[in-house]
Design a protein around this motif. Sequence first.
Motif, PDB file in Angstrom:
ATOM      1  N   VAL A  77      -0.452   0.910   1.542  1.00 52.81           N
ATOM      2  CA  VAL A  77      -0.772   1.121  -0.060  1.00 52.81           C
ATOM      3  C   VAL A  77      -1.872   2.302  -0.061  1.00 52.81           C
ATOM      4  O   VAL A  77      -1.361   3.016  -1.072  1.00 52.81           O
ATOM      5  N   TRP A  78      -2.511   2.689   0.813  1.00 51.32           N
ATOM      6  CA  TRP A  78      -3.441   4.066   0.707  1.00 51.32           C
ATOM      7  C   TRP A  78      -2.502   4.967   0.710  1.00 51.32           C
ATOM      8  O   TRP A  78      -2.880   5.892  -0.192  1.00 51.32           O
ATOM      9  N   LEU A  79      -1.421   5.155   1.406  1.00 49.87           N
ATOM     10  CA  LEU A  79      -0.638   6.274   1.449  1.00 49.87           C
ATOM     11  C   LEU A  79       0.132   6.682   0.173  1.00 49.87           C
ATOM     12  O   LEU A  79       0.315   7.665  -0.329  1.00 49.87           O
ATOM     13  N   ASP A  80       0.430   5.447  -0.292  1.00 56.62           N
ATOM     14  CA  ASP A  80       1.269   5.311  -1.578  1.00 56.62           C
ATOM     15  C   ASP A  80       0.348   6.096  -2.848  1.00 56.62           C
ATOM     16  O   ASP A  80       0.826   6.634  -3.753  1.00 56.62           O
ATOM     17  N   GLN A  81      -1.024   5.661  -2.635  1.00 52.03           N
ATOM     18  CA  GLN A  81      -1.777   5.977  -3.556  1.00 52.03           C
ATOM     19  C   GLN A  81      -2.533   7.281  -3.600  1.00 52.03           C
ATOM     20  O   GLN A  81      -3.160   8.000  -4.139  1.00 52.03           O
ATOM     21  N   HIS A  82      -2.303   7.937  -2.196  1.00 54.30           N
ATOM     22  CA  HIS A  82      -2.659   9.164  -1.874  1.00 54.30           C
ATOM     23  C   HIS A  82      -1.676  10.376  -1.349  1.00 54.30           C
ATOM     24  O   HIS A  82      -1.302  10.347  -0.345  1.00 54.30           O
ATOM     25  N   GLU A  83      -1.038  10.902  -2.510  1.00 56.26           N
ATOM     26  CA  GLU A  83       0.038  11.972  -2.417  1.00 56.26           C
ATOM     27  C   GLU A  83      -0.498  12.744  -1.291  1.00 56.26           C
ATOM     28  O   GLU A  83       0.330  13.721  -0.513  1.00 56.26           O
ATOM     29  N   THR A  84      -1.604  13.573  -1.603  1.00 56.92           N
ATOM     30  CA  THR A  84      -2.150  14.423  -0.542  1.00 56.92           C
ATOM     31  C   THR A  84      -3.620  13.778  -0.087  1.00 56.92           C
ATOM     32  O   THR A  84      -4.089  12.917  -0.735  1.00 56.92           O
ATOM     33  N   TYR A  85      -4.051  14.296   0.938  1.00 58.07           N
ATOM     34  CA  TYR A  85      -5.320  14.070   1.692  1.00 58.07           C
ATOM     35  C   TYR A  85      -5.833  14.929   2.704  1.00 58.07           C
ATOM     36  O   TYR A  85      -4.809  15.996   2.913  1.00 58.07           O
ATOM     37  N   GLU A  86      -6.928  14.782   2.896  1.00 54.49           N
ATOM     38  CA  GLU A  86      -7.596  15.697   3.870  1.00 54.49           C
ATOM     39  C   GLU A  86      -7.220  15.484   5.327  1.00 54.49           C
ATOM     40  O   GLU A  86      -7.475  14.336   5.674  1.00 54.49           O
TER      41      GLU A  86
END
Length: 305
Positions: free
Chosen positions: A290-299
């Motif tokens: 779910v978190w990856l679906d909500q974050h197309e980009t991340y640090e």
Amino acid sequence: MRKIIYQLVFMAIVFQTQAQSITKSLDQYMAQVKGGSYDPIPSKILNTKDVASLLTELNQYQQDTIPKIRAKAYAIAKSVGQQSNQASIRSQAVSVLTQGLQDKDSGIIDAVMEGLSGFLLEDFAARDKERIGQYIDTAAIHLDMALKLAGWLQLTQFRIPIDQIIQSDASFTDKWAARLALCRMGDQASTGYLLLKLSRAPIDDDFVYDFVPGLVYTRNPEIFAYLETIIQSDQANCMSADPDSSQKILCGYRVMEYIAPVIVDFPLPVDEFGELMVADYEQALQEVRVWLDQHETYEIQKEGF
């Protein structure tokens, strides 16, 4: 004025006494090692306040003809350097370790490289980076690790010898490490090469254990996007950690463990060793998806090896 002079003299005496003490402790321990002792490094040495003198004293043992003496010298440098909060001490320890790349013992070189990977980017001076870069050669021992160190340290000035490894008759392991190193440096051609190979690779236990750690090492967003597809996959192609179970599990569980320590604000907690702190892995995987679906980009953390 006289009081200040007395204080300076007193401090000089204290420092000299500490230096003599650590020298004596080191000499005694190394004599025991030479005599066949397998005792661990004494805490008196590892916890000394005069680390600078200790690192200087190690020089004579780096030159010893007995490999186990040299190995202990580098082990001490690694331990005291990594536990220090002083930039000068950490840099001095790295300098000691990079000198170990000239050693003739394969085990020592391996230990030195492993030790170097535990420091910070800012701990490496120009001379240390030069030693690592100059080490890269088709005949080098543990070349794959040297290449990864070069990629982590962004030694782009050694791009030519790294390319030469790829074009040579070096082993697959070394060539793959060269590609990973270039990818870590941001080389798009190498990134594309890796992605092409990955698109054809079967996902199973061997892939996860043999290739995923190296892919995580790249810290490359495109490579991490590929790793996300494994996490999101419902294909159970990996064996359970339970030796009594023959049931296959999702490979995403292990990939999730590998990426957790290097993604900023990852939704699951990790301990000081980068291990996941979760009890329910099925729920944890769903949270990550779910978190990856909500974050197309991340640090992605770039500091660590």
